[in-house]
Write a protein that holds these residues in place. Structure first.
Motif, PDB file in Angstrom:
ATOM      1  N   PRO A  44      -2.718  -0.321  11.097  1.00  0.00           N
ATOM      2  CA  PRO A  44      -2.444  -0.315  12.535  1.00  0.00           C
ATOM      3  C   PRO A  44      -2.914  -1.569  13.274  1.00  0.00           C
ATOM      4  N   GLU A  45      -3.944  -2.225  12.771  1.00  0.00           N
ATOM      5  CA  GLU A  45      -4.431  -3.433  13.432  1.00  0.00           C
ATOM      6  C   GLU A  45      -3.427  -4.584  13.340  1.00  0.00           C
ATOM      7  N   GLN A  46      -2.433  -4.461  12.462  1.00  0.00           N
ATOM      8  CA  GLN A  46      -1.402  -5.492  12.282  1.00  0.00           C
ATOM      9  C   GLN A  46      -0.094  -5.175  12.996  1.00  0.00           C
ATOM     10  N   ASP A  47      -0.033  -4.028  13.692  1.00  0.00           N
ATOM     11  CA  ASP A  47       1.215  -3.640  14.375  1.00  0.00           C
ATOM     12  C   ASP A  47       1.701  -4.734  15.320  1.00  0.00           C
ATOM     13  N   HIS A  48       3.007  -5.010  15.250  1.00  0.00           N
ATOM     14  CA  HIS A  48       3.623  -5.910  16.221  1.00  0.00           C
ATOM     15  C   HIS A  48       3.798  -5.192  17.556  1.00  0.00           C
ATOM     16  N   GLY A  49       3.857  -3.869  17.510  1.00  0.00           N
ATOM     17  CA  GLY A  49       4.090  -3.095  18.731  1.00  0.00           C
ATOM     18  C   GLY A  49       5.567  -2.923  19.008  1.00  0.00           C
ATOM     19  N   GLU A  50       5.866  -2.330  20.136  1.00  0.00           N
ATOM     20  CA  GLU A  50       7.241  -2.108  20.577  1.00  0.00           C
ATOM     21  C   GLU A  50       8.073  -1.346  19.549  1.00  0.00           C
ATOM     22  N   GLY A  51       7.418  -0.381  18.854  1.00  0.00           N
ATOM     23  CA  GLY A  51       8.164   0.495  17.971  1.00  0.00           C
ATOM     24  C   GLY A  51       8.161   0.145  16.502  1.00  0.00           C
ATOM     25  N   ARG A  52       7.368  -0.858  16.120  1.00  0.00           N
ATOM     26  CA  ARG A  52       7.231  -1.204  14.703  1.00  0.00           C
ATOM     27  C   ARG A  52       5.785  -0.976  14.282  1.00  0.00           C
ATOM     28  N   TYR A  53       5.624  -0.492  13.054  1.00  0.00           N
ATOM     29  CA  TYR A  53       4.314  -0.108  12.536  1.00  0.00           C
ATOM     30  C   TYR A  53       4.068  -0.839  11.223  1.00  0.00           C
ATOM     31  N   ALA A  54       2.874  -1.401  11.077  1.00  0.00           N
ATOM     32  CA  ALA A  54       2.561  -2.252   9.925  1.00  0.00           C
ATOM     33  C   ALA A  54       2.077  -1.451   8.728  1.00  0.00           C
ATOM     34  N   PHE A  55       2.552  -1.878   7.565  1.00  0.00           N
ATOM     35  CA  PHE A  55       2.114  -1.341   6.279  1.00  0.00           C
ATOM     36  C   PHE A  55       1.824  -2.528   5.374  1.00  0.00           C
ATOM     37  N   THR A  56       0.731  -2.433   4.638  1.00  0.00           N
ATOM     38  CA  THR A  56       0.406  -3.454   3.652  1.00  0.00           C
ATOM     39  C   THR A  56       0.711  -2.867   2.281  1.00  0.00           C
ATOM     40  N   LEU A  57       1.642  -3.509   1.583  1.00  0.00           N
ATOM     41  CA  LEU A  57       2.035  -3.073   0.251  1.00  0.00           C
ATOM     42  C   LEU A  57       1.380  -3.993  -0.770  1.00  0.00           C
ATOM     43  N   THR A  58       0.659  -3.414  -1.699  1.00  0.00           N
ATOM     44  CA  THR A  58       0.107  -4.183  -2.807  1.00  0.00           C
ATOM     45  C   THR A  58       1.041  -3.971  -3.981  1.00  0.00           C
ATOM     46  N   MET A  59       1.643  -5.052  -4.409  1.00  0.00           N
ATOM     47  CA  MET A  59       2.629  -4.963  -5.473  1.00  0.00           C
ATOM     48  C   MET A  59       1.926  -4.768  -6.818  1.00  0.00           C
ATOM     49  N   ALA A  60       2.620  -4.107  -7.726  1.00  0.00           N
ATOM     50  CA  ALA A  60       2.051  -3.814  -9.042  1.00  0.00           C
ATOM     51  C   ALA A  60       2.391  -4.912 -10.048  1.00  0.00           C
ATOM     52  N   ASP A  61       2.669  -6.107  -9.545  1.00  0.00           N
ATOM     53  CA  ASP A  61       2.915  -7.220 -10.456  1.00  0.00           C
ATOM     54  C   ASP A  61       1.569  -7.794 -10.910  1.00  0.00           C
ATOM     55  N   PRO A  62       1.578  -8.698 -11.866  1.00  0.00           N
ATOM     56  CA  PRO A  62       0.303  -9.215 -12.381  1.00  0.00           C
ATOM     57  C   PRO A  62      -0.588  -9.870 -11.323  1.00  0.00           C
ATOM     58  N   THR A  63       0.003 -10.413 -10.260  1.00  0.00           N
ATOM     59  CA  THR A  63      -0.797 -11.079  -9.230  1.00  0.00           C
ATOM     60  C   THR A  63      -1.376 -10.089  -8.214  1.00  0.00           C
ATOM     61  N   ARG A  64      -0.851  -8.847  -8.193  1.00  0.00           N
ATOM     62  CA  ARG A  64      -1.255  -7.833  -7.211  1.00  0.00           C
ATOM     63  C   ARG A  64      -1.198  -8.392  -5.787  1.00  0.00           C
ATOM     64  N   ARG A  65      -0.196  -9.203  -5.552  1.00  0.00           N
ATOM     65  CA  ARG A  65      -0.014  -9.795  -4.225  1.00  0.00           C
ATOM     66  C   ARG A  65       0.280  -8.717  -3.187  1.00  0.00           C
ATOM     67  N   THR A  66       0.081  -9.047  -1.935  1.00  0.00           N
ATOM     68  CA  THR A  66       0.368  -8.091  -0.872  1.00  0.00           C
ATOM     69  C   THR A  66       1.548  -8.577  -0.037  1.00  0.00           C
ATOM     70  N   VAL A  67       2.234  -7.612   0.550  1.00  0.00           N
ATOM     71  CA  VAL A  67       3.367  -7.866   1.425  1.00  0.00           C
ATOM     72  C   VAL A  67       3.152  -7.038   2.675  1.00  0.00           C
ATOM     73  N   GLU A  68       3.287  -7.661   3.841  1.00  0.00           N
ATOM     74  CA  GLU A  68       3.194  -6.914   5.089  1.00  0.00           C
ATOM     75  C   GLU A  68       4.595  -6.536   5.552  1.00  0.00           C
TER      76      GLU A  68
END
Length: 119
Positions: A44-68
């Motif tokens: 929630p601290e990353q929400d843009h607001g105005e009807g969009r809600y933030a989710f942080t996805l941690t990918m299961a690839d070898p780098t375990r990178r994240t995507v917002e």
């Protein structure tokens, strides 16, 4: 009226519950595309607001990178544009993936690792 980037504006009648349900389907679609997600967390601290809600996805690839992902808080049938018969791209809000806006179908592609990620 000229629309430069349709679907990027405020999302009226959005709810966090709808965004959460849509995010769960987005994770399933990523998995079906061969991009499994190890963890999806509401940010929630990353929400843009105005009807969009933030989710942080941690990918299961070898780098375990994240995507917002900024998910519009509408019901899935109003957010999940896949280019199917009867869908009009102009009627769908855009998601934001790491700051770039795109409709659902292309948001899935935007979650693919970059070449420099070693994939």
């Amino acid at each position: 009226m000229i629309t430069i980037n349709p679907g990027t504006g405020p999302v009226p009648d959005a709810t966090e519950a709808n965004a959460g349900a849509s995010a769960a389907v987005f994770v399933l679609d990523l998995s079906a595309k061969g991009l499994p997600v190890a963890d999806a967390v509401r940010s929630p601290e990353q929400d843009h607001g105005e009807g969009r809600y933030a989710f942080t996805l941690t990918m299961a690839d070898p780098t375990r990178r994240t995507v917002e992902v900024q998910m519009p808080g509408l019901s899935i049938e109003r957010v999940r544009f896949m280019g199917e018969d009867g869908q009009n791209i102009w009627h769908f809000p855009r998601l934001y993936v790491d700051g770039s806006s795109c409709v659902w179908q292309f948001a899935l592609d935007a979650c693919e690792p970059d070449e420099e990620d070693g994939e």
